[in-house]
Write a protein that holds these residues in place. Structure first.
Motif, mmCIF file in Angstrom:
data_model
loop_
_atom_site.group_PDB
_atom_site.id
_atom_site.type_symbol
_atom_site.label_atom_id
_atom_site.label_comp_id
_atom_site.label_asym_id
_atom_site.label_seq_id
_atom_site.Cartn_x
_atom_site.Cartn_y
_atom_site.Cartn_z
ATOM 1 N N VAL A 1 42.798 112.791 -11.115
ATOM 2 C CA VAL A 1 42.672 114.054 -10.395
ATOM 3 C C VAL A 1 43.948 114.880 -10.605
ATOM 4 N N ILE A 2 43.758 116.155 -10.948
ATOM 5 C CA ILE A 2 44.881 117.043 -11.232
ATOM 6 C C ILE A 2 45.255 117.846 -9.989
ATOM 7 N N ALA A 3 46.557 118.019 -9.788
ATOM 8 C CA ALA A 3 47.058 118.840 -8.684
ATOM 9 C C ALA A 3 48.200 119.714 -9.193
ATOM 10 N N ILE A 4 48.368 120.849 -8.562
ATOM 11 C CA ILE A 4 49.491 121.740 -8.833
ATOM 12 C C ILE A 4 50.445 121.657 -7.648
ATOM 13 N N ILE A 5 51.738 121.495 -7.935
ATOM 14 C CA ILE A 5 52.736 121.357 -6.873
ATOM 15 C C ILE A 5 53.715 122.531 -6.952
ATOM 16 N N TYR A 6 53.952 123.140 -5.784
ATOM 17 C CA TYR A 6 54.874 124.268 -5.671
ATOM 18 C C TYR A 6 56.034 123.857 -4.760
ATOM 19 N N ALA A 7 57.242 124.287 -5.102
ATOM 20 C CA ALA A 7 58.412 124.037 -4.257
ATOM 21 C C ALA A 7 59.061 125.373 -3.902
ATOM 22 N N THR B 1 52.309 120.647 -12.917
ATOM 23 C CA THR B 1 51.026 119.956 -12.868
ATOM 24 C C THR B 1 51.266 118.463 -12.697
ATOM 25 N N ALA B 2 50.466 117.819 -11.867
ATOM 26 C CA ALA B 2 50.584 116.382 -11.640
ATOM 27 C C ALA B 2 49.209 115.748 -11.756
ATOM 28 N N CYS B 3 49.200 114.473 -12.090
ATOM 29 C CA CYS B 3 47.937 113.745 -12.246
ATOM 30 C C CYS B 3 47.972 112.490 -11.380
ATOM 31 N N SER B 4 46.889 112.240 -10.670
ATOM 32 C CA SER B 4 46.802 111.077 -9.796
ATOM 33 C C SER B 4 46.647 109.800 -10.610
ATOM 34 N N THR B 5 47.328 108.744 -10.165
ATOM 35 C CA THR B 5 47.203 107.439 -10.814
ATOM 36 C C THR B 5 46.091 106.609 -10.184
ATOM 37 N N GLY B 6 45.545 107.076 -9.068
ATOM 38 C CA GLY B 6 44.499 106.325 -8.383
ATOM 39 C C GLY B 6 45.022 105.378 -7.327
ATOM 40 N N THR C 1 54.040 113.925 -12.399
ATOM 41 C CA THR C 1 54.144 115.285 -12.920
ATOM 42 C C THR C 1 54.272 115.269 -14.437
ATOM 43 N N ASN C 2 53.747 116.332 -15.066
ATOM 44 C CA ASN C 2 53.828 116.416 -16.527
ATOM 45 C C ASN C 2 55.198 116.886 -16.992
ATOM 46 N N ASN C 3 55.928 117.578 -16.097
ATOM 47 C CA ASN C 3 57.298 117.995 -16.388
ATOM 48 C C ASN C 3 58.214 117.532 -15.261
ATOM 49 N N THR C 4 59.461 117.315 -15.601
ATOM 50 C CA THR C 4 60.417 116.872 -14.591
ATOM 51 C C THR C 4 60.637 117.965 -13.551
ATOM 52 N N LEU C 5 60.568 117.577 -12.307
ATOM 53 C CA LEU C 5 60.832 118.498 -11.199
ATOM 54 C C LEU C 5 62.256 118.233 -10.723
ATOM 55 N N THR C 6 63.167 119.160 -11.059
ATOM 56 C CA THR C 6 64.584 118.958 -10.768
ATOM 57 C C THR C 6 65.029 119.920 -9.680
#
Length: 238
Positions: free
Chosen positions: A5-11, A27-32, A38-43
């Motif tokens: 499942v894909i999710a978008i995360i905002y900070a 963008t992030a993907c659920s591992t179940g 996340t597909n990119n590092t959130l720093t």
């Protein structure tokens, strides 16, 4: 969440939802198993932040564009999920916990046979879905502004006597059209048509169970129940 499942995360900086920080959204993907990768590092440097997230509860990436805390037009048929984590002090830990909830409406329409009605067979169920014109998401509150109008009739996919679908919140009456065959008082009638009006507001995050009971005098009875969102089995029992 299920796997994939894909999710978008905002900070955002604390108490400010106008401009994102930390190169978000990401963008992030659920591992179940309760994790989102996340597909990119959130720093982000140490500090206090507010996090928000959106998902379509599927492998589809949400297409809503967020500008200064509000989205553009959402769509019917999507199980939008929303989560938040406010005032997170990253100097005390780097884990952020997001608890998602449904913010669209799930509707189930069931056509049942009343007294002296047998051999009920549903040929088509149609509904006037809420219009997305003027509907926007408030990212901070996790709520859609309700639709104030409906579109023309469209068929609800499915088979059997029930149809389940997802729509945007709405304050305009919803019309339901049913085409059926039935044996009424011993007389078989083909292509029987009737239309029902659901004049109740549809509020986000709720499950609405609508039952239309066909009576032998060619009238129908409508019941309308608002419940907690629940998973509807797609299994058809014969």
């Amino acid at each position: 969440m299920a796997n994939g499942v894909i999710a978008i995360i905002y900070a955002f900086n604390e108490n400010s939802i106008l401009y994102t920080v930390g190169d978000t959204p990401v963008t992030a993907c659920s591992t179940g198993n309760g994790e989102l990768l996340t597909n990119n590092t959130l720093t982000l440097p140490d500090g206090i932040y507010d996090f928000y997230s959106l998902s379509c509860n599927s492998s589809i990436t949400p297409s809503l564009n967020i500008c200064q805390g509000y989205s553009d037009q959402p769509e019917n048929g999507i199980d939008y999920l929303w989560a938040y984590a406010r005032q997170i002090d990253l100097s005390h830990g780097r884990d952020v916990y997001l608890n998602y909830r449904h913010i669209a409406c799930k509707v189930r329409v069931t056509v049942s046979a009343g007294e002296n009605v047998t051999s009920l067979s549903i040929n088509d169920i149609q509904c006037t879905h809420p219009s997305s014109n003027g509907v926007a998401l408030d990212l901070c509150q996790g709520k859609f502004s309700p639709s104030q109008s409906v579109e023309s009739f469209s068929t609800i996919p499915g088979s059997g006597n029930s149809r389940t679908f997802i729509v945007l919140p709405c304050i305009s009456p919803i019309n339901i059209f049913v085409l059926l065959d039935a044996n009424i008082d011993g007389e078989y009638k083909s292509g029987r048509r009737f239309q029902a009006i659901v004049d109740s507001n549809l509020e986000g995050g709720n499950f609405y169970d609508i039952t239309l009971t066909l009576n032998s005098d060619n009238t129908y009875t409508t019941t309308f129940d608002k419940k907690e969102w629940e998973t509807i089995s797609e299994t058809i029992t014969y």
